[in-house]
Design a protein around this motif. Structure first.
Motif, PDB file in Angstrom:
ATOM      1  N   LEU A   1       0.831  -1.198   0.000  1.00 53.66           N
ATOM      2  CA  LEU A   1       0.000   0.000   0.000  1.00 53.66           C
ATOM      3  C   LEU A   1       0.868   1.251   0.000  1.00 53.66           C
ATOM      4  O   LEU A   1       1.740   1.410   0.863  1.00 53.66           O
ATOM      5  N   ASP A   2       0.609   2.134  -0.953  1.00 57.96           N
ATOM      6  CA  ASP A   2       1.230   3.462  -0.977  1.00 57.96           C
ATOM      7  C   ASP A   2       0.118   4.460  -0.671  1.00 57.96           C
ATOM      8  O   ASP A   2      -0.679   4.821  -1.540  1.00 57.96           O
ATOM      9  N   ALA A   3       0.045   4.889   0.579  1.00 55.82           N
ATOM     10  CA  ALA A   3      -1.060   5.745   1.023  1.00 55.82           C
ATOM     11  C   ALA A   3      -1.012   7.128   0.402  1.00 55.82           C
ATOM     12  O   ALA A   3      -2.042   7.795   0.269  1.00 55.82           O
ATOM     13  N   ALA A   4       0.180   7.582   0.007  1.00 52.77           N
ATOM     14  CA  ALA A   4       0.335   8.946  -0.496  1.00 52.77           C
ATOM     15  C   ALA A   4       0.153   9.058  -2.011  1.00 52.77           C
ATOM     16  O   ALA A   4       0.136  10.158  -2.548  1.00 52.77           O
TER      17      ALA A   4
ATOM     18  N   SER B   1      -2.416   8.420  -3.971  1.00 55.86           N
ATOM     19  CA  SER B   1      -3.717   8.893  -4.432  1.00 55.86           C
ATOM     20  C   SER B   1      -4.568   9.225  -3.214  1.00 55.86           C
ATOM     21  O   SER B   1      -4.172   8.968  -2.067  1.00 55.86           O
ATOM     22  N   GLU B   2      -5.741   9.788  -3.443  1.00 56.68           N
ATOM     23  CA  GLU B   2      -6.577  10.275  -2.344  1.00 56.68           C
ATOM     24  C   GLU B   2      -6.877   9.203  -1.297  1.00 56.68           C
ATOM     25  O   GLU B   2      -6.782   9.438  -0.098  1.00 56.68           O
ATOM     26  N   LYS B   3      -7.236   8.016  -1.741  1.00 51.35           N
ATOM     27  CA  LYS B   3      -7.581   6.932  -0.826  1.00 51.35           C
ATOM     28  C   LYS B   3      -6.474   5.884  -0.732  1.00 51.35           C
ATOM     29  O   LYS B   3      -6.608   4.897  -0.019  1.00 51.35           O
ATOM     30  N   GLY B   4      -5.374   6.110  -1.466  1.00 51.91           N
ATOM     31  CA  GLY B   4      -4.267   5.165  -1.450  1.00 51.91           C
ATOM     32  C   GLY B   4      -4.228   4.330  -2.723  1.00 51.91           C
ATOM     33  O   GLY B   4      -5.219   4.198  -3.442  1.00 51.91           O
ATOM     34  N   THR B   5      -3.052   3.765  -2.992  1.00 44.64           N
ATOM     35  CA  THR B   5      -2.849   2.937  -4.181  1.00 44.64           C
ATOM     36  C   THR B   5      -2.232   1.610  -3.766  1.00 44.64           C
ATOM     37  O   THR B   5      -1.288   1.578  -2.969  1.00 44.64           O
ATOM     38  N   LEU B   6      -2.783   0.534  -4.294  1.00 44.11           N
ATOM     39  CA  LEU B   6      -2.268  -0.809  -4.033  1.00 44.11           C
ATOM     40  C   LEU B   6      -1.407  -1.271  -5.192  1.00 44.11           C
ATOM     41  O   LEU B   6      -1.759  -1.048  -6.362  1.00 44.11           O
ATOM     42  N   ARG B   7      -0.289  -1.909  -4.883  1.00 47.37           N
ATOM     43  CA  ARG B   7       0.584  -2.454  -5.922  1.00 47.37           C
ATOM     44  C   ARG B   7       0.821  -3.932  -5.640  1.00 47.37           C
ATOM     45  O   ARG B   7       0.993  -4.343  -4.481  1.00 47.37           O
ATOM     46  N   LEU B   8       0.871  -4.707  -6.698  1.00 43.18           N
ATOM     47  CA  LEU B   8       1.035  -6.155  -6.569  1.00 43.18           C
ATOM     48  C   LEU B   8       1.617  -6.702  -7.860  1.00 43.18           C
ATOM     49  O   LEU B   8       1.787  -5.969  -8.843  1.00 43.18           O
ATOM     50  N   HIS B   9       1.928  -7.988  -7.844  1.00 44.34           N
ATOM     51  CA  HIS B   9       2.307  -8.655  -9.090  1.00 44.34           C
ATOM     52  C   HIS B   9       1.650 -10.031  -9.124  1.00 44.34           C
ATOM     53  O   HIS B   9       1.370 -10.630  -8.083  1.00 44.34           O
ATOM     54  N   LEU B  10       1.382 -10.471 -10.335  1.00 45.07           N
ATOM     55  CA  LEU B  10       0.780 -11.780 -10.573  1.00 45.07           C
ATOM     56  C   LEU B  10       1.683 -12.591 -11.493  1.00 45.07           C
ATOM     57  O   LEU B  10       2.428 -12.026 -12.301  1.00 45.07           O
ATOM     58  N   ALA B  11       1.608 -13.892 -11.366  1.00 48.04           N
ATOM     59  CA  ALA B  11       2.334 -14.762 -12.301  1.00 48.04           C
ATOM     60  C   ALA B  11       1.811 -14.516 -13.708  1.00 48.04           C
ATOM     61  O   ALA B  11       0.598 -14.397 -13.920  1.00 48.04           O
ATOM     62  N   ARG B  12       2.722 -14.424 -14.658  1.00 43.93           N
ATOM     63  CA  ARG B  12       2.299 -14.212 -16.040  1.00 43.93           C
ATOM     64  C   ARG B  12       1.385 -15.345 -16.511  1.00 43.93           C
ATOM     65  O   ARG B  12       0.502 -15.137 -17.372  1.00 43.93           O
ATOM     66  N   ALA B  13       1.558 -16.533 -15.939  1.00 44.40           N
ATOM     67  CA  ALA B  13       0.718 -17.671 -16.321  1.00 44.40           C
ATOM     68  C   ALA B  13      -0.686 -17.583 -15.733  1.00 44.40           C
ATOM     69  O   ALA B  13      -1.575 -18.348 -16.129  1.00 44.40           O
ATOM     70  N   ASN B  14      -0.898 -16.660 -14.797  1.00 41.35           N
ATOM     71  CA  ASN B  14      -2.197 -16.490 -14.157  1.00 41.35           C
ATOM     72  C   ASN B  14      -3.100 -15.657 -15.077  1.00 41.35           C
ATOM     73  O   ASN B  14      -2.813 -14.492 -15.340  1.00 41.35           O
ATOM     74  N   PRO B  15      -4.212 -16.199 -15.561  1.00 37.36           N
ATOM     75  CA  PRO B  15      -5.044 -15.458 -16.515  1.00 37.36           C
ATOM     76  C   PRO B  15      -5.747 -14.245 -15.908  1.00 37.36           C
ATOM     77  O   PRO B  15      -6.298 -13.423 -16.651  1.00 37.36           O
TER      78      PRO B  15
END
Length: 217
Positions: free
Chosen positions: A44-47, A49-63
């Protein structure tokens, strides 16, 4: 989410704190792949955006990431402390017997717009931030840079980044606020004697006004 007024938690700082304490969220989407849910660690990057921004990664094989790229509606659920509450703890049981079991829990639900990112620099920054978040408390933290650079680059080819600007966020803290004060106190006492329920014990005491009562006494 069903939201009785006395269980609502609208404080953004409190909601963000739960996400940081319980960052393994359930990412739920619907799209070409159908209804899909995957457990994913979020940063979570709270700063950002107004309500915060979530960042993540997924396996490329995950549709699922392809559904996100298509603009699929998404929901992320962060589950905090949870516990079964036996009616045997209630003072009301001794008074009237009119009691039933329940569950206490704290949960945050997030909705937002997703952006799929395949930039190598962004991915490296994301996995570094996520790793640092969880390794920092350790006596000897592991860092992404501890692994061979070529190995890290090869691993990154197998993932896709996702950034979610939070557009709506709800918190629900169901922690015995609807019970009489005597029941709240007895639930806190019962949880306090139950292994692994320290976090829920604190929530029942705080939201039930018991901590303030202790100060006044």
């Amino acid at each position: 989410m069903y939201q009785p007024p006395h269980f609502r938690e609208d404080d953004l700082g409190v909601q963000h704190a739960l996400i940081r304490a319980h960052p393994l969220g359930l990412l739920i989407t619907t799209g070409a792949s159908g209804l899909m849910a995957n457990s994913v660690p979020f940063h979570l990057d709270a700063a950002a955006s107004e309500k915060g921004t979530l960042r993540l990664h997924l396996a490329r094989a995950n549709p699922q990431w392809r559904d996100l790229a298509d603009g699929a509606e998404l929901l992320v659920v962060f589950q905090g402390a949870a516990s079964y509450v036996t009616p045997s703890w209630y003072e009301t049981k001794r008074e009237t017997g009119k009691v039933v079991p329940t569950w206490n829990y704290a949960v945050v639900q997030v909705r937002g717009a997703a952006r799929v990112i395949e930039d190598a620099d962004w991915l490296l920054a994301q996995i570094t931030a996520l790793t640092t978040q969880h390794e920092t408390p350790r006596e000897k933290p592991w860092a992404v840079s501890d692994a061979p650079e070529a190995y890290v680059k090869a691993q990154m080819k197998g993932i896709v980044g996702v950034e979610i600007e939070i557009t709506a966020i709800e918190g629900k803290w169901k922690v015995s606020q609807n019970r009489p004060i005597a029941d709240r106190a007895s639930v806190a006492a019962g949880l306090g004697e139950t292994a692994g329920q320290g976090e829920m014990t604190d929530l029942v005491r705080r939201y039930g006004g018991l901590a303030e009562a202790d100060k006044e006494s």
